[in-house]
Write a protein that holds these residues in place. Sequence first.
Motif, PDB file in Angstrom:
ATOM      1  N   MET A  61      45.414  38.319  52.082  1.00  0.00           N
ATOM      2  CA  MET A  61      46.201  39.491  51.649  1.00  0.00           C
ATOM      3  C   MET A  61      45.426  40.797  51.785  1.00  0.00           C
ATOM      4  O   MET A  61      45.986  41.841  52.080  1.00  0.00           O
ATOM      5  CB  MET A  61      46.650  39.297  50.198  1.00  0.00           C
ATOM      6  N   LEU A  62      44.102  40.720  51.548  1.00  0.00           N
ATOM      7  CA  LEU A  62      43.283  41.937  51.563  1.00  0.00           C
ATOM      8  C   LEU A  62      43.378  42.659  52.898  1.00  0.00           C
ATOM      9  O   LEU A  62      43.330  43.876  52.968  1.00  0.00           O
ATOM     10  CB  LEU A  62      41.819  41.557  51.265  1.00  0.00           C
ATOM     11  N   HIS A  69      51.607  40.655  53.611  1.00  0.00           N
ATOM     12  CA  HIS A  69      50.762  40.814  52.433  1.00  0.00           C
ATOM     13  C   HIS A  69      51.445  40.303  51.171  1.00  0.00           C
ATOM     14  O   HIS A  69      50.872  39.557  50.384  1.00  0.00           O
ATOM     15  CB  HIS A  69      50.398  42.302  52.249  1.00  0.00           C
ATOM     16  N   ARG A  73      50.171  37.405  48.613  1.00  0.00           N
ATOM     17  CA  ARG A  73      49.785  37.755  47.243  1.00  0.00           C
ATOM     18  C   ARG A  73      50.610  36.948  46.239  1.00  0.00           C
ATOM     19  O   ARG A  73      50.129  36.547  45.180  1.00  0.00           O
ATOM     20  CB  ARG A  73      49.944  39.266  47.032  1.00  0.00           C
ATOM     21  N   ILE A 122      35.564  32.511  37.689  1.00  0.00           N
ATOM     22  CA  ILE A 122      36.398  32.361  38.892  1.00  0.00           C
ATOM     23  C   ILE A 122      36.191  30.975  39.509  1.00  0.00           C
ATOM     24  O   ILE A 122      37.140  30.367  40.022  1.00  0.00           O
ATOM     25  CB  ILE A 122      36.178  33.513  39.912  1.00  0.00           C
ATOM     26  N   ALA A 217      35.554  38.387  45.915  1.00  0.00           N
ATOM     27  CA  ALA A 217      36.114  39.597  45.289  1.00  0.00           C
ATOM     28  C   ALA A 217      35.903  39.582  43.788  1.00  0.00           C
ATOM     29  O   ALA A 217      35.792  40.618  43.151  1.00  0.00           O
ATOM     30  CB  ALA A 217      37.609  39.692  45.594  1.00  0.00           C
ATOM     31  N   GLY A 218      35.859  38.361  43.231  1.00  0.00           N
ATOM     32  CA  GLY A 218      35.828  38.272  41.770  1.00  0.00           C
ATOM     33  C   GLY A 218      34.454  38.242  41.160  1.00  0.00           C
ATOM     34  O   GLY A 218      34.341  38.142  39.954  1.00  0.00           O
ATOM     35  N   THR A 221      31.777  42.432  42.194  1.00  0.00           N
ATOM     36  CA  THR A 221      32.435  43.607  41.627  1.00  0.00           C
ATOM     37  C   THR A 221      32.328  43.645  40.101  1.00  0.00           C
ATOM     38  O   THR A 221      31.936  44.657  39.520  1.00  0.00           O
ATOM     39  CB  THR A 221      33.922  43.594  42.009  1.00  0.00           C
ATOM     40  N   ARG A 269      40.467  51.447  56.290  1.00  0.00           N
ATOM     41  CA  ARG A 269      41.812  51.353  56.847  1.00  0.00           C
ATOM     42  C   ARG A 269      41.777  51.750  58.318  1.00  0.00           C
ATOM     43  O   ARG A 269      40.814  52.367  58.775  1.00  0.00           O
ATOM     44  CB  ARG A 269      42.786  52.294  56.103  1.00  0.00           C
ATOM     45  N   SER A 319      39.380  53.200  40.915  1.00  0.00           N
ATOM     46  CA  SER A 319      38.351  52.164  41.109  1.00  0.00           C
ATOM     47  C   SER A 319      38.899  50.799  41.476  1.00  0.00           C
ATOM     48  O   SER A 319      38.181  49.984  42.056  1.00  0.00           O
ATOM     49  CB  SER A 319      37.493  52.036  39.857  1.00  0.00           C
ATOM     50  N   PHE A 320      40.134  50.510  41.104  1.00  0.00           N
ATOM     51  CA  PHE A 320      40.755  49.251  41.517  1.00  0.00           C
ATOM     52  C   PHE A 320      41.677  49.470  42.718  1.00  0.00           C
ATOM     53  O   PHE A 320      42.519  48.627  43.025  1.00  0.00           O
ATOM     54  CB  PHE A 320      41.550  48.627  40.364  1.00  0.00           C
ATOM     55  N   GLY A 321      41.537  50.582  43.394  1.00  0.00           N
ATOM     56  CA  GLY A 321      42.410  50.890  44.525  1.00  0.00           C
ATOM     57  C   GLY A 321      43.730  51.458  44.033  1.00  0.00           C
ATOM     58  O   GLY A 321      43.856  51.886  42.866  1.00  0.00           O
ATOM     59  N   HIS A 325      47.601  47.156  47.695  1.00  0.00           N
ATOM     60  CA  HIS A 325      46.432  46.285  47.538  1.00  0.00           C
ATOM     61  C   HIS A 325      45.734  46.487  46.197  1.00  0.00           C
ATOM     62  O   HIS A 325      44.601  46.041  46.031  1.00  0.00           O
ATOM     63  CB  HIS A 325      45.441  46.525  48.678  1.00  0.00           C
ATOM     64  N   CYS A 327      43.975  46.111  42.963  1.00  0.00           N
ATOM     65  CA  CYS A 327      43.202  44.897  42.669  1.00  0.00           C
ATOM     66  C   CYS A 327      43.987  43.852  41.872  1.00  0.00           C
ATOM     67  O   CYS A 327      44.424  44.100  40.758  1.00  0.00           O
ATOM     68  CB  CYS A 327      41.938  45.282  41.914  1.00  0.00           C
ATOM     69  N   GLY A 329      42.685  41.278  40.619  1.00  0.00           N
ATOM     70  CA  GLY A 329      41.850  40.773  39.527  1.00  0.00           C
ATOM     71  C   GLY A 329      41.567  41.797  38.439  1.00  0.00           C
ATOM     72  O   GLY A 329      40.741  41.537  37.551  1.00  0.00           O
TER      73      GLY A 329
END
Length: 375
Positions: A61-62, A69, A73, A122, A217-218, A221, A269, A319-321, A325, A327, A329
């Motif tokens: 998905m990322l 996507h 997800r 995780i 990812a988990g 970060t 991107r 910070s989480f986008g 997308h 985040c 998590g």
Amino acid sequence: MRADSPVRYDADRELWDVFRYDDVKYVLDNDGLFSADPATAGFGEEIADSEGEPPPVFDTMLFADPPEHDRLRGVVAEFFSPRAINEQADRIRGLTERYLDDLNDEFDLVSELAYPMPVDVIAEMLGVPTDDRAMFKRWSDTLIERPEATTEAEMESFQQRQRETQREMSEYFSSLIETRRADPQDDLITAIIDAEVDGHRLSEREMVGFCTLLLVAGNITTTNLITNAMRCFTSRSGLFDEFRSGETELSTAIEEALRYRSPVQALFRVTTEPIDLGGREIPAGEGVVAWLGSANRDERMFDRPDEFVPDRQPNQHLSFGYGTHYCLGAPLARLEAKIALESLLERFETIEPVETDLRPIRSSFIYGVEKYPLR
Ligand code: HEM
């Protein structure tokens, strides 16, 4: 940069940089113009395997645009909903307490709590043995590494390490998927195996990519969120007492730490058509770096941007986008950070940094330090 060249082309890296809050948000909010799939413009080929296949994580998905996507997800979204995550609070607290029990008067926050706890969480969710933690760390460290290569040979060796790590991870997860197929459990790997997207099961490659993404990812970060937040907190005398008396909300201060010392500094991107942004025209097929760390310090958006203000509200950091997308998590990361920091506050009357030089981790987009000794 934000004032003089908010959107600029860097000829050395052959990339565009975007620095202002509004522009960064625009990039993240327009998937049609800014694709998250690096393969759309041939990026990532340099770490393809001998058959020319990029690593499986590129099939997640990322790195997918809608509608693909959203389908991917959807496979795991319910596992990460705030409700599902809150149900894990006791388990996370239990894991945290176990690590705290082992701490001496002087300890390294990174290696003794902030790294192992999120990995255990995780790993347990996925259903992989936590005993393989040291290996996960080696993998994650390699995947986020910054190429410091100056010669072609050094670059080749960096890319070789990346390829090798991707291969090791693929083998590891392929064999685990095999085991789970034969003996399903109540875990994320089994859910990924059983998932149907548009009437089809995921391919083996997609499954491996999924596991890799969730594992990597988990952890790095969240490790850096916990450490960066503690660095912010120890810089303000009396703040721990404010947390204990309730004068300042710990969760609010964690949000501010996310803004002030953003664990993820930049997102990548690719433009799908020529785009006017910040007074520049970016041609189609170009790589664009959206600097979250800079957006979070934009004086157009935040008052006193270069100050850590623990009770800052509202705090619309990126910070989480942002957008598609955003985040997956985020609820888990927030809960882990809150439990880790709350438990430290309960356990220790005073916490202060040990005088030492802090070394930044080697990454071009993750911000944090290698070690953070406390006493
Ligand atoms: C996406 C940051 C923790 C899983 C993202 C994105 C950011 C981010 C900025 C957007 C990527 C993009 O737009 O290209 C963070 C930070 C964390 C954290 C700062 C900790 C403080 C976690 C955790 C997990 C996780 C604990 C869970 C395992 C994901 C996933 C995506 C993602 C799966 C992709 C979502 C999508 O493409 O729809 N994260 N993350 N993250 N994050 Fe996190």
